[in-house]
Write an enzyme that holds these catalytic residues in place. Sequence first.
Site, PDB file in Angstrom:
ATOM      1  N   LYS A  89      11.707  13.769   8.767  1.00  0.00           N
ATOM      2  CA  LYS A  89      12.492  13.515   9.988  1.00  0.00           C
ATOM      3  C   LYS A  89      13.430  12.311   9.834  1.00  0.00           C
ATOM      4  O   LYS A  89      14.513  12.285  10.418  1.00  0.00           O
ATOM      5  CB  LYS A  89      11.577  13.331  11.193  1.00  0.00           C
ATOM      6  CG  LYS A  89      10.906  14.651  11.627  1.00  0.00           C
ATOM      7  CD  LYS A  89      10.091  14.490  12.890  1.00  0.00           C
ATOM      8  CE  LYS A  89       9.337  15.775  13.209  1.00  0.00           C
ATOM      9  NZ  LYS A  89       8.558  15.701  14.441  1.00  0.00           N
ATOM     10  N   THR A 176      -0.818  -1.708  15.920  1.00  0.00           N
ATOM     11  CA  THR A 176      -0.029  -2.823  15.395  1.00  0.00           C
ATOM     12  C   THR A 176       0.934  -3.260  16.505  1.00  0.00           C
ATOM     13  O   THR A 176       1.965  -2.622  16.740  1.00  0.00           O
ATOM     14  CB  THR A 176       0.771  -2.375  14.146  1.00  0.00           C
ATOM     15  OG1 THR A 176      -0.137  -1.710  13.257  1.00  0.00           O
ATOM     16  CG2 THR A 176       1.435  -3.543  13.443  1.00  0.00           C
ATOM     17  N   LYS A 179       4.767  -3.636  16.203  1.00  0.00           N
ATOM     18  CA  LYS A 179       5.621  -2.429  16.185  1.00  0.00           C
ATOM     19  C   LYS A 179       6.013  -2.011  17.594  1.00  0.00           C
ATOM     20  O   LYS A 179       7.141  -1.588  17.843  1.00  0.00           O
ATOM     21  CB  LYS A 179       4.887  -1.272  15.470  1.00  0.00           C
ATOM     22  CG  LYS A 179       5.165  -1.259  13.974  1.00  0.00           C
ATOM     23  CD  LYS A 179       4.314  -0.264  13.241  1.00  0.00           C
ATOM     24  CE  LYS A 179       4.730   1.174  13.423  1.00  0.00           C
ATOM     25  NZ  LYS A 179       3.881   2.090  12.624  1.00  0.00           N
TER      26      LYS A 179
HETATM   27  P1  NDP Z   1       3.229   8.404  12.740  1.00  0.00           P
HETATM   28  O1  NDP Z   1       2.514   8.353  11.446  1.00  0.00           O
HETATM   29  O2  NDP Z   1       4.705   8.172  12.770  1.00  0.00           O
HETATM   30  O3  NDP Z   1       2.594   7.306  13.746  1.00  0.00           O
HETATM   31  C1  NDP Z   1       1.209   7.195  13.874  1.00  0.00           C
HETATM   32  C2  NDP Z   1       0.863   6.294  15.054  1.00  0.00           C
HETATM   33  O4  NDP Z   1      -0.542   6.410  15.281  1.00  0.00           O
HETATM   34  C3  NDP Z   1       1.147   4.816  14.843  1.00  0.00           C
HETATM   35  O5  NDP Z   1       1.502   4.228  16.076  1.00  0.00           O
HETATM   36  C4  NDP Z   1      -0.218   4.301  14.357  1.00  0.00           C
HETATM   37  O6  NDP Z   1      -0.427   2.919  14.642  1.00  0.00           O
HETATM   38  C5  NDP Z   1      -1.155   5.119  15.199  1.00  0.00           C
HETATM   39  N1  NDP Z   1      -2.493   5.313  14.622  1.00  0.00           N
HETATM   40  C6  NDP Z   1      -2.808   5.954  13.476  1.00  0.00           C
HETATM   41  N2  NDP Z   1      -4.144   5.986  13.312  1.00  0.00           N
HETATM   42  C7  NDP Z   1      -4.682   5.342  14.398  1.00  0.00           C
HETATM   43  C8  NDP Z   1      -6.014   5.062  14.793  1.00  0.00           C
HETATM   44  N3  NDP Z   1      -7.064   5.431  14.066  1.00  0.00           N
HETATM   45  N4  NDP Z   1      -6.196   4.413  15.972  1.00  0.00           N
HETATM   46  C9  NDP Z   1      -5.150   4.046  16.727  1.00  0.00           C
HETATM   47  N5  NDP Z   1      -3.863   4.264  16.392  1.00  0.00           N
HETATM   48  C10 NDP Z   1      -3.628   4.926  15.237  1.00  0.00           C
HETATM   49  O7  NDP Z   1       2.844   9.812  13.395  1.00  0.00           O
HETATM   50  P2  NDP Z   1       3.704  10.670  14.420  1.00  0.00           P
HETATM   51  O8  NDP Z   1       4.236   9.742  15.442  1.00  0.00           O
HETATM   52  O9  NDP Z   1       4.647  11.536  13.684  1.00  0.00           O
HETATM   53  O10 NDP Z   1       2.603  11.680  15.040  1.00  0.00           O
HETATM   54  C11 NDP Z   1       1.640  11.233  15.985  1.00  0.00           C
HETATM   55  C12 NDP Z   1       0.873  12.409  16.568  1.00  0.00           C
HETATM   56  O11 NDP Z   1       1.724  13.246  17.332  1.00  0.00           O
HETATM   57  C13 NDP Z   1       0.234  13.318  15.503  1.00  0.00           C
HETATM   58  O12 NDP Z   1      -1.059  13.653  15.945  1.00  0.00           O
HETATM   59  C14 NDP Z   1       1.119  14.550  15.511  1.00  0.00           C
HETATM   60  O13 NDP Z   1       0.388  15.702  15.153  1.00  0.00           O
HETATM   61  C15 NDP Z   1       1.551  14.610  16.973  1.00  0.00           C
HETATM   62  N6  NDP Z   1       2.824  15.331  17.174  1.00  0.00           N
HETATM   63  C16 NDP Z   1       2.800  16.461  17.943  1.00  0.00           C
HETATM   64  C17 NDP Z   1       3.952  17.189  18.187  1.00  0.00           C
HETATM   65  C18 NDP Z   1       3.900  18.421  19.035  1.00  0.00           C
HETATM   66  O14 NDP Z   1       4.903  19.160  19.080  1.00  0.00           O
HETATM   67  N7  NDP Z   1       2.826  18.675  19.729  1.00  0.00           N
HETATM   68  C19 NDP Z   1       5.249  16.773  17.601  1.00  0.00           C
HETATM   69  C20 NDP Z   1       5.180  15.544  16.821  1.00  0.00           C
HETATM   70  C21 NDP Z   1       3.991  14.871  16.627  1.00  0.00           C
HETATM   71  P3  NDP Z   1       0.089   1.750  13.635  1.00  0.00           P
HETATM   72  O15 NDP Z   1       1.536   1.514  13.981  1.00  0.00           O
HETATM   73  O16 NDP Z   1      -0.780   0.600  13.953  1.00  0.00           O
HETATM   74  O17 NDP Z   1      -0.091   2.276  12.228  1.00  0.00           O
END
Ligand code: NDP
Length: 297
Positions: A89, A176, A179
């Site tokens: 993306k 975090t 962010k």
């Molecule tokens: P990213 O990898 O870009 O972001 C992940 C986010 O999740 C960050 O804010 C990260 O925090 C946080 N995170 C990860 N692990 C944990 C944890 N164990 N506890 C708390 N926070 C956590 O992912 P995306 O934004 O691309 O995707 C996020 C979700 O959205 C996914 O589950 C994806 O499947 C879903 N999604 C669904 C769509 C749909 O059409 N239904 C479309 C797009 C996404 P930190 O910054 O601290 O690392």
Amino acid sequence: MSAPVLNPVALPAATLISEAASLSADRYVVIGNPIAHSKSPDIHARFALETAQSIDYARMLAPLDGFEEAVQEFVRQGGKGANVTVPFKLAAYAMATRLTARAEAAGAVNTLAFSDGEILGDNTDGIGLVTDILRNAGTPIAGKRVLLLGAGGAARGALLPLLQSRPVQLVLANRTVAKAQELAAQFAQKFPKENTIVPCGFANVDGPFDLIINATSASLAAEVPPIPVSVFGARTLAYDMMYGKQATVFMQFASAHGANVRDGLGMLVEQAAEAFFVWRGVRPSTAEVYAALRAQL
Ligand code: NDP
């Protein structure tokens, strides 16, 4: 829907798997790595059938270091548009020659449209989410308190459409915290007319909220972001962007504390409908497609 078959068109840097190849139909793909799991060909085939649009929509597996080449080759072959998924993306955002405001705001692109040498980059994830909440769940956002969990790509895409729905407050909480703060500051600078975003850490959120959206990927690891249970009220809608056959752990947690819950399958269908509209200028209806996908989970 018929099972995917190998498309006879060969792409040097990518593998293309087509639903129903046709030489006369306008061609679209969903590009990702991995891509075999993508439901987009099924969704768009159903939209095309319902709206009587002649399109050929395929899966394209692009090499991790070959996204741009794969897109350029598809454009050379007359491709009209592409959906873009993990992990491309940001690369799609970078290669667009023109961006919509919502793609600009998201800093990421999930929909490309090719015409006259131009590559239009759009982001339909956020509007897909908001449409699912407003129309399908029947939950208003205007004047409500909204908590958005996460500050990754999905959260970024959701911010502008959420703010444009006029919540009274939008709290952005992330593991975090820096962010979330950075994202809130970027938005205040880029969109000074929109309501401000309140950034914070999970422990500091002060509920209850009318709408809580889990845009973290914690559910993938069967984890729940450590938010206080006071965020949930009796009329809270707790929305998890992830979806599956069973309720996610976040939905189970929210349910146990009195909230109504919804997963992200509707968001998936609505973001696809918006992309279809961007390409074809026709808005497909989504209820039957949603029901069919739900039954297949
Ligand atoms: P990213 O990898 O870009 O972001 C992940 C986010 O999740 C960050 O804010 C990260 O925090 C946080 N995170 C990860 N692990 C944990 C944890 N164990 N506890 C708390 N926070 C956590 O992912 P995306 O934004 O691309 O995707 C996020 C979700 O959205 C996914 O589950 C994806 O499947 C879903 N999604 C669904 C769509 C749909 O059409 N239904 C479309 C797009 C996404 P930190 O910054 O601290 O690392």
